[in-house]
Design a protein around this motif. Structure first.
Motif, PDB file in Angstrom:
ATOM      1  N   ALA A  19      -7.242   8.180  -0.742  1.00  0.00           N
ATOM      2  CA  ALA A  19      -6.388   7.261  -1.498  1.00  0.00           C
ATOM      3  C   ALA A  19      -7.214   6.209  -2.227  1.00  0.00           C
ATOM      4  O   ALA A  19      -8.117   5.598  -1.647  1.00  0.00           O
ATOM      5  CB  ALA A  19      -5.399   6.585  -0.562  1.00  0.00           C
ATOM      6  N   THR A  20      -6.888   5.995  -3.500  1.00  0.00           N
ATOM      7  CA  THR A  20      -7.538   4.957  -4.305  1.00  0.00           C
ATOM      8  C   THR A  20      -6.468   4.248  -5.130  1.00  0.00           C
ATOM      9  O   THR A  20      -5.320   4.701  -5.218  1.00  0.00           O
ATOM     10  CB  THR A  20      -8.590   5.554  -5.258  1.00  0.00           C
ATOM     11  OG1 THR A  20      -7.950   6.502  -6.140  1.00  0.00           O
ATOM     12  CG2 THR A  20      -9.700   6.261  -4.488  1.00  0.00           C
ATOM     13  N   GLY A  21      -6.834   3.124  -5.728  1.00  0.00           N
ATOM     14  CA  GLY A  21      -5.942   2.426  -6.648  1.00  0.00           C
ATOM     15  C   GLY A  21      -4.594   2.090  -6.041  1.00  0.00           C
ATOM     16  O   GLY A  21      -4.495   1.635  -4.899  1.00  0.00           O
ATOM     17  N   VAL A  22      -3.520   2.332  -6.810  1.00  0.00           N
ATOM     18  CA  VAL A  22      -2.184   1.963  -6.339  1.00  0.00           C
ATOM     19  C   VAL A  22      -1.765   2.795  -5.135  1.00  0.00           C
ATOM     20  O   VAL A  22      -0.976   2.336  -4.301  1.00  0.00           O
ATOM     21  CB  VAL A  22      -1.134   2.080  -7.464  1.00  0.00           C
ATOM     22  CG1 VAL A  22      -1.436   1.097  -8.584  1.00  0.00           C
ATOM     23  CG2 VAL A  22      -1.036   3.499  -8.001  1.00  0.00           C
ATOM     24  N   VAL A  23      -2.286   4.024  -5.013  1.00  0.00           N
ATOM     25  CA  VAL A  23      -1.965   4.839  -3.845  1.00  0.00           C
ATOM     26  C   VAL A  23      -2.508   4.175  -2.586  1.00  0.00           C
ATOM     27  O   VAL A  23      -1.822   4.062  -1.569  1.00  0.00           O
ATOM     28  CB  VAL A  23      -2.522   6.263  -3.996  1.00  0.00           C
ATOM     29  CG1 VAL A  23      -2.318   7.063  -2.711  1.00  0.00           C
ATOM     30  CG2 VAL A  23      -1.852   6.977  -5.174  1.00  0.00           C
ATOM     31  N   ALA A  24      -3.740   3.691  -2.643  1.00  0.00           N
ATOM     32  CA  ALA A  24      -4.331   2.986  -1.505  1.00  0.00           C
ATOM     33  C   ALA A  24      -3.544   1.721  -1.183  1.00  0.00           C
ATOM     34  O   ALA A  24      -3.364   1.365  -0.009  1.00  0.00           O
ATOM     35  CB  ALA A  24      -5.790   2.639  -1.797  1.00  0.00           C
ATOM     36  N   ALA A  25      -3.045   1.040  -2.226  1.00  0.00           N
ATOM     37  CA  ALA A  25      -2.264  -0.178  -2.007  1.00  0.00           C
ATOM     38  C   ALA A  25      -0.977   0.129  -1.251  1.00  0.00           C
ATOM     39  O   ALA A  25      -0.613  -0.572  -0.306  1.00  0.00           O
ATOM     40  CB  ALA A  25      -1.946  -0.839  -3.350  1.00  0.00           C
ATOM     41  N   VAL A  26      -0.295   1.180  -1.660  1.00  0.00           N
ATOM     42  CA  VAL A  26       0.944   1.573  -0.983  1.00  0.00           C
ATOM     43  C   VAL A  26       0.640   2.003   0.449  1.00  0.00           C
ATOM     44  O   VAL A  26       1.338   1.605   1.400  1.00  0.00           O
ATOM     45  CB  VAL A  26       1.650   2.701  -1.751  1.00  0.00           C
ATOM     46  CG1 VAL A  26       2.787   3.292  -0.916  1.00  0.00           C
ATOM     47  CG2 VAL A  26       2.191   2.184  -3.080  1.00  0.00           C
ATOM     48  N   TYR A  27      -0.380   2.809   0.640  1.00  0.00           N
ATOM     49  CA  TYR A  27      -0.720   3.271   1.982  1.00  0.00           C
ATOM     50  C   TYR A  27      -1.044   2.098   2.904  1.00  0.00           C
ATOM     51  O   TYR A  27      -0.602   2.056   4.058  1.00  0.00           O
ATOM     52  CB  TYR A  27      -1.919   4.218   1.924  1.00  0.00           C
ATOM     53  CG  TYR A  27      -1.625   5.611   1.440  1.00  0.00           C
ATOM     54  CD1 TYR A  27      -0.398   5.948   0.866  1.00  0.00           C
ATOM     55  CD2 TYR A  27      -2.574   6.625   1.552  1.00  0.00           C
ATOM     56  CE1 TYR A  27      -0.143   7.239   0.416  1.00  0.00           C
ATOM     57  CE2 TYR A  27      -2.323   7.926   1.117  1.00  0.00           C
ATOM     58  CZ  TYR A  27      -1.112   8.215   0.544  1.00  0.00           C
ATOM     59  OH  TYR A  27      -0.861   9.499   0.106  1.00  0.00           O
ATOM     60  N   ARG A 132      -6.185  -2.223  -0.942  1.00  0.00           N
ATOM     61  CA  ARG A 132      -6.836  -2.699   0.271  1.00  0.00           C
ATOM     62  C   ARG A 132      -7.357  -1.495   1.038  1.00  0.00           C
ATOM     63  O   ARG A 132      -6.968  -0.360   0.759  1.00  0.00           O
ATOM     64  CB  ARG A 132      -5.826  -3.454   1.156  1.00  0.00           C
ATOM     65  CG  ARG A 132      -5.346  -4.766   0.574  1.00  0.00           C
ATOM     66  CD  ARG A 132      -4.291  -5.382   1.498  1.00  0.00           C
ATOM     67  NE  ARG A 132      -3.008  -4.672   1.396  1.00  0.00           N
ATOM     68  CZ  ARG A 132      -2.097  -4.649   2.364  1.00  0.00           C
ATOM     69  NH1 ARG A 132      -2.335  -5.226   3.519  1.00  0.00           N
ATOM     70  NH2 ARG A 132      -0.954  -4.010   2.193  1.00  0.00           N
ATOM     71  N   PRO A 133      -8.225  -1.700   2.019  1.00  0.00           N
ATOM     72  CA  PRO A 133      -8.714  -0.560   2.799  1.00  0.00           C
ATOM     73  C   PRO A 133      -7.557   0.151   3.499  1.00  0.00           C
ATOM     74  O   PRO A 133      -6.621  -0.484   3.982  1.00  0.00           O
ATOM     75  CB  PRO A 133      -9.662  -1.210   3.819  1.00  0.00           C
ATOM     76  CG  PRO A 133     -10.083  -2.489   3.182  1.00  0.00           C
ATOM     77  CD  PRO A 133      -8.894  -2.962   2.399  1.00  0.00           C
ATOM     78  N   VAL A 134      -7.619   1.475   3.538  1.00  0.00           N
ATOM     79  CA  VAL A 134      -6.606   2.272   4.213  1.00  0.00           C
ATOM     80  C   VAL A 134      -7.155   2.644   5.576  1.00  0.00           C
ATOM     81  O   VAL A 134      -8.081   3.453   5.688  1.00  0.00           O
ATOM     82  CB  VAL A 134      -6.272   3.527   3.379  1.00  0.00           C
ATOM     83  CG1 VAL A 134      -5.219   4.366   4.096  1.00  0.00           C
ATOM     84  CG2 VAL A 134      -5.788   3.126   1.996  1.00  0.00           C
ATOM     85  N   GLN A 135      -6.588   2.043   6.624  1.00  0.00           N
ATOM     86  CA  GLN A 135      -7.130   2.217   7.964  1.00  0.00           C
ATOM     87  C   GLN A 135      -6.022   2.617   8.937  1.00  0.00           C
ATOM     88  O   GLN A 135      -5.502   1.795   9.675  1.00  0.00           O
ATOM     89  CB  GLN A 135      -7.802   0.924   8.429  1.00  0.00           C
ATOM     90  CG  GLN A 135      -8.970   0.513   7.540  1.00  0.00           C
ATOM     91  CD  GLN A 135      -9.565  -0.831   7.932  1.00  0.00           C
ATOM     92  OE1 GLN A 135      -8.859  -1.737   8.365  1.00  0.00           O
ATOM     93  NE2 GLN A 135     -10.869  -0.956   7.785  1.00  0.00           N
ATOM     94  N   PRO A 136      -5.641   3.892   8.955  1.00  0.00           N
ATOM     95  CA  PRO A 136      -4.581   4.334   9.872  1.00  0.00           C
ATOM     96  C   PRO A 136      -5.032   4.235  11.318  1.00  0.00           C
ATOM     97  O   PRO A 136      -6.185   4.518  11.648  1.00  0.00           O
ATOM     98  CB  PRO A 136      -4.348   5.787   9.467  1.00  0.00           C
ATOM     99  CG  PRO A 136      -5.628   6.208   8.831  1.00  0.00           C
ATOM    100  CD  PRO A 136      -6.166   4.984   8.141  1.00  0.00           C
TER     101      PRO A 136
END
Length: 257
Positions: A19-27, A132-136
């Protein structure tokens, strides 16, 4: 759709690591309230502009008591459809997914209604926060990485779906998929009428929820993603069909413990 190494037709997904950009933001926003990004959002992320709109419609309602209560009622309505697996570890692995499956079913139904312009409710602008960082906390393996391509093919064939839901991938990562599917596979055919009824019921329930509509045809046009409407409709329809078929098999484990 694409085909994996085992020849299984599937919808591609944007995994957390990609995920990058707006996808990363949503995630990142989703992960503030969930341990992992649901498969539904990963499939919608194929069109980042639509994902932003879908998230803007979902975010205000997902945490409400009304939405949670409606989702739980869907689980309760099908808890006696299937027999839970005898293995306690398998039951425990399945139990935690009943709630998320029902919530994503309601969301898919609500988004489909919005996409068809059938929600006569207040509109809301679609926007995503800064990336932001995507950290599940509990990242689910991707269909390509999890070691169960043959089982995935059997599941997709039996459920008549191109989607490998997170529940199956998580079970595969824990070594529980084969015993879980062995217990549930014989119940698929008998549970289909209940799944079909649940799909229709979810649309009825979703129509009455307090959405702020952000993923309407007008919103897609304003965002410049009108051409994505047929593809996103197909994705939503696939989830609206698949999620009930999985939920009727899983719901009994939520009560069995």
């Amino acid at each position: 759709m694409s085909a994996d190494a085992a020849g299984v037709a599937s919808y591609p997904m944007v995994e957390e690591a990609d995920a990058t950009g707006v996808v990363a933001a949503v995630y990142a926003d989703l992960l503030e309230g969930m341990p992992f990004v649901p498969s539904l959002f990963k499939s919608l992320a194929l069109c980042p502009g639509y994902l932003v709109l879908a998230h803007s419609q979902a975010a205000p309602v997902l945490s409400t008591d009304e939405f949670g209560s409606a989702a739980q009622q869907l689980v309760t309505s099908v808890r006696d459809v299937a027999e839970p697996p005898a293995d306690a570890d398998v039951r425990a692995g399945l139990a935690g997914f009943a709630g998320p499956l029902s919530r994503m079913l309601l969301l898919a139904a609500g988004l489909r209604l919005a996409l068809d312009g059938e929600l006569d409710l207040p509109s809301a602008p679609g926007h995503a926060h800064a990336p932001r960082p995507v950290q599940p906390r509990q990242p689910a393996p991707s269909p390509a990485d999890a070691p169960a391509p043959r089982s995935y093919g059997e599941i997709c064939a039996a459920l008549e779906t191109p989607i490998v839901n997170t529940v199956w991938r998580s079970l595969a990562a824990r070594g529980l998929l084969e015993p879980a599917w062995a217990a549930l596979r014989p119940q698929v055919e008998a549970s289909r009428p209940a799944a079909d009824h649940l799909q229709a019921r979810a649309s009825e329930v979703a129509r009455g929820l307090p959405w702020r509509v952000a993923a309407s045809p007008a919103a897609l046009e304003q965002a410049g993603v009108t051409d994505a409407r047929p593809g996103m409709a197909a994705v939503l329809d696939a989830y609206r069909a698949t999620l009930p078929r999985v939920l009727v098999l899983v719901a009994s484990s939520a009560d069995a413990g």
